[in-house]
Scaffold this motif. Structure first.
Motif, PDB file in Angstrom:
ATOM      1  N   GLY A 150       0.820  -1.215   0.000  1.00 44.17           N
ATOM      2  CA  GLY A 150       0.000   0.000   0.000  1.00 44.17           C
ATOM      3  C   GLY A 150       0.850   1.259   0.000  1.00 44.17           C
ATOM      4  O   GLY A 150       0.713   2.111  -0.886  1.00 44.17           O
ATOM      5  N   TRP A 151       1.759   1.369   0.986  1.00 46.21           N
ATOM      6  CA  TRP A 151       2.595   2.575   1.033  1.00 46.21           C
ATOM      7  C   TRP A 151       3.530   2.644  -0.169  1.00 46.21           C
ATOM      8  O   TRP A 151       3.812   3.733  -0.678  1.00 46.21           O
ATOM      9  N   ALA A 152       4.026   1.471  -0.632  1.00 42.98           N
ATOM     10  CA  ALA A 152       4.940   1.480  -1.774  1.00 42.98           C
ATOM     11  C   ALA A 152       4.240   2.007  -3.020  1.00 42.98           C
ATOM     12  O   ALA A 152       4.778   2.844  -3.753  1.00 42.98           O
ATOM     13  N   GLY A 153       3.030   1.536  -3.264  1.00 51.61           N
ATOM     14  CA  GLY A 153       2.279   2.017  -4.420  1.00 51.61           C
ATOM     15  C   GLY A 153       1.963   3.495  -4.323  1.00 51.61           C
ATOM     16  O   GLY A 153       2.083   4.233  -5.305  1.00 51.61           O
ATOM     17  N   ASP A 154       1.566   3.940  -3.134  1.00 49.52           N
ATOM     18  CA  ASP A 154       1.245   5.356  -2.937  1.00 49.52           C
ATOM     19  C   ASP A 154       2.477   6.232  -3.147  1.00 49.52           C
ATOM     20  O   ASP A 154       2.386   7.309  -3.758  1.00 49.52           O
ATOM     21  N   LEU A 155       3.624   5.782  -2.644  1.00 46.42           N
ATOM     22  CA  LEU A 155       4.843   6.581  -2.755  1.00 46.42           C
ATOM     23  C   LEU A 155       5.320   6.654  -4.198  1.00 46.42           C
ATOM     24  O   LEU A 155       5.692   7.739  -4.683  1.00 46.42           O
ATOM     25  N   MET A 156       5.294   5.536  -4.903  1.00 47.75           N
ATOM     26  CA  MET A 156       5.712   5.557  -6.308  1.00 47.75           C
ATOM     27  C   MET A 156       4.782   6.432  -7.141  1.00 47.75           C
ATOM     28  O   MET A 156       5.225   7.163  -8.033  1.00 47.75           O
ATOM     29  N   ASP A 157       3.481   6.376  -6.845  1.00 40.94           N
ATOM     30  CA  ASP A 157       2.518   7.229  -7.551  1.00 40.94           C
ATOM     31  C   ASP A 157       2.788   8.701  -7.259  1.00 40.94           C
ATOM     32  O   ASP A 157       2.741   9.543  -8.159  1.00 40.94           O
ATOM     33  N   ALA A 158       3.091   9.020  -5.991  1.00 37.80           N
ATOM     34  CA  ALA A 158       3.369  10.411  -5.616  1.00 37.80           C
ATOM     35  C   ALA A 158       4.616  10.927  -6.325  1.00 37.80           C
ATOM     36  O   ALA A 158       4.645  12.082  -6.799  1.00 37.80           O
ATOM     37  N   ILE A 159       5.640  10.093  -6.425  1.00 32.36           N
ATOM     38  CA  ILE A 159       6.859  10.488  -7.133  1.00 32.36           C
ATOM     39  C   ILE A 159       6.540  10.762  -8.592  1.00 32.36           C
ATOM     40  O   ILE A 159       6.957  11.790  -9.152  1.00 32.36           O
ATOM     41  N   ALA A 160       5.791   9.862  -9.215  1.00 33.36           N
ATOM     42  CA  ALA A 160       5.453  10.030 -10.633  1.00 33.36           C
ATOM     43  C   ALA A 160       4.651  11.303 -10.870  1.00 33.36           C
ATOM     44  O   ALA A 160       4.923  12.058 -11.811  1.00 33.36           O
ATOM     45  N   ARG A 161       3.690  11.569 -10.009  1.00 35.88           N
ATOM     46  CA  ARG A 161       2.852  12.757 -10.160  1.00 35.88           C
ATOM     47  C   ARG A 161       3.643  14.043  -9.975  1.00 35.88           C
ATOM     48  O   ARG A 161       3.274  15.098 -10.521  1.00 35.88           O
ATOM     49  N   SER A 162       4.743  13.967  -9.223  1.00 33.70           N
ATOM     50  CA  SER A 162       5.517  15.161  -8.888  1.00 33.70           C
ATOM     51  C   SER A 162       6.698  15.403  -9.820  1.00 33.70           C
ATOM     52  O   SER A 162       7.430  16.382  -9.651  1.00 33.70           O
ATOM     53  N   VAL A 163       6.880  14.547 -10.825  1.00 36.20           N
ATOM     54  CA  VAL A 163       8.040  14.644 -11.718  1.00 36.20           C
ATOM     55  C   VAL A 163       8.173  16.004 -12.418  1.00 36.20           C
ATOM     56  O   VAL A 163       9.290  16.467 -12.637  1.00 36.20           O
ATOM     57  N   PRO A 164       7.072  16.707 -12.789  1.00 30.33           N
ATOM     58  CA  PRO A 164       7.265  18.032 -13.393  1.00 30.33           C
ATOM     59  C   PRO A 164       8.089  18.974 -12.516  1.00 30.33           C
ATOM     60  O   PRO A 164       8.873  19.776 -13.040  1.00 30.33           O
ATOM     61  N   LEU A 165       7.945  18.903 -11.206  1.00 23.60           N
ATOM     62  CA  LEU A 165       8.756  19.733 -10.312  1.00 23.60           C
ATOM     63  C   LEU A 165      10.218  19.334 -10.384  1.00 23.60           C
ATOM     64  O   LEU A 165      11.115  20.182 -10.352  1.00 23.60           O
ATOM     65  N   LEU A 166      10.465  18.039 -10.507  1.00 25.55           N
ATOM     66  CA  LEU A 166      11.836  17.553 -10.656  1.00 25.55           C
ATOM     67  C   LEU A 166      12.431  18.064 -11.967  1.00 25.55           C
ATOM     68  O   LEU A 166      13.569  18.536 -12.012  1.00 25.55           O
ATOM     69  N   ALA A 167      11.655  17.982 -13.043  1.00 30.94           N
ATOM     70  CA  ALA A 167      12.124  18.434 -14.353  1.00 30.94           C
ATOM     71  C   ALA A 167      12.411  19.931 -14.367  1.00 30.94           C
ATOM     72  O   ALA A 167      13.288  20.398 -15.094  1.00 30.94           O
ATOM     73  N   ASN A 168      11.687  20.677 -13.532  1.00 29.87           N
ATOM     74  CA  ASN A 168      11.900  22.127 -13.428  1.00 29.87           C
ATOM     75  C   ASN A 168      13.018  22.489 -12.457  1.00 29.87           C
ATOM     76  O   ASN A 168      13.273  23.670 -12.228  1.00 29.87           O
ATOM     77  N   GLU A 169      13.657  21.476 -11.864  1.00 28.27           N
ATOM     78  CA  GLU A 169      14.708  21.679 -10.868  1.00 28.27           C
ATOM     79  C   GLU A 169      14.193  22.360  -9.607  1.00 28.27           C
ATOM     80  O   GLU A 169      14.951  23.010  -8.877  1.00 28.27           O
ATOM     81  N   ASP A 170      12.899  22.198  -9.323  1.00 22.50           N
ATOM     82  CA  ASP A 170      12.314  22.695  -8.082  1.00 22.50           C
ATOM     83  C   ASP A 170      12.418  21.569  -7.041  1.00 22.50           C
ATOM     84  O   ASP A 170      11.417  20.936  -6.673  1.00 22.50           O
ATOM     85  N   TYR A 171      13.623  21.317  -6.575  1.00 26.12           N
ATOM     86  CA  TYR A 171      13.886  20.117  -5.791  1.00 26.12           C
ATOM     87  C   TYR A 171      13.212  20.139  -4.416  1.00 26.12           C
ATOM     88  O   TYR A 171      12.691  19.114  -3.965  1.00 26.12           O
ATOM     89  N   ASP A 172      13.226  21.277  -3.752  1.00 25.31           N
ATOM     90  CA  ASP A 172      12.565  21.360  -2.450  1.00 25.31           C
ATOM     91  C   ASP A 172      11.061  21.158  -2.604  1.00 25.31           C
ATOM     92  O   ASP A 172      10.427  20.479  -1.784  1.00 25.31           O
TER      93      ASP A 172
END
Length: 201
Positions: free
Chosen positions: A159-181
């Protein structure tokens, strides 16, 4: 271009192992942003495309090394050299024994802490790359570590693993923008670690 790497082992028998949570995270990212198809490249499997962000579309390349976990640097180094990607444009998602299950930390640089995949990447890349550390917990005895990481993610943790991987995937645009915090904050907000009050962001 941002190079996003997931660590794991390529054989089917390892697919659902704790050690393969980096591979599984990249699958989530590829699915959410319709990247692909996966192709055999750079001693591994790679896919790429463009992710729309609130600033501008950003090119990304996802890479799952096929060199086995402990030799991941061979694949990462080859891809980075081919596209002339500097270390600060590389993010590596991997399992982390030193974080409690479900915790996530984005870290720049530092030692490999006994992680042979990171050790290999450091040997093939000049400069400091970022690590997406996905907590899997520690079995409590160093002699049990190999069996622990090469065991499938148990049903109680899926459950937590799926939720965390989904959260990372959904947040990738921030990573691509170098908005790391902002990336770290959003992932933690979307997928609080088990036992954490969800109102505590």
């Amino acid at each position: 271009m941002l190079l996003i790497v997931g660590l794991g082992n390529p054989d089917a028998k390892y697919k659902k192992n704790r050690h393969n949570i980096g591979f599984l995270t990249l699958d989530e990212i590829a699915d959410r942003w319709s990247l692909g198809p996966w192709k055999a490249r750079f001693q591994g499997a790679a896919c790429g495309g463009t992710i729309d962000t609130d600033k501008a579309p950003q090119k990304v390349l996802l890479l799952k090394p096929g060199t086995y976990y402990n030799e991941s640097g061979r694949a990462v180094g080859e891809a980075a050299r081919y596209f002339n990607i500097p270390a600060d444009k590389i993010v590596v998602f991997h399992d982390e024994l030193d974080l409690a299950p479900g915790k996530f930390r984005l870290k720049t640089g530092g030692g490999h802490a006994g992680n042979n995949g990171l050790r290999s990447i450091k040997a093939h890349i000049d400069g400091e790359f970022r690590r997406g550390r996905i907590g899997i917990g520690h079995p409590g005895d160093k002699n049990r570590v190999t069996g622990y990481v090469l065991s499938d993610i148990p049903k109680a943790d899926q459950g937590w693993a799926g939720d965390l991987m989904d959260a990372i995937a959904r947040s990738v645009p921030l990573l691509a923008n170098e908005d790391y915090d902002a990336f770290q904050t959003r992932v933690t907000h979307l997928a609080p670690a088990p036992g954490k009050d969800e109102t505590d962001s």
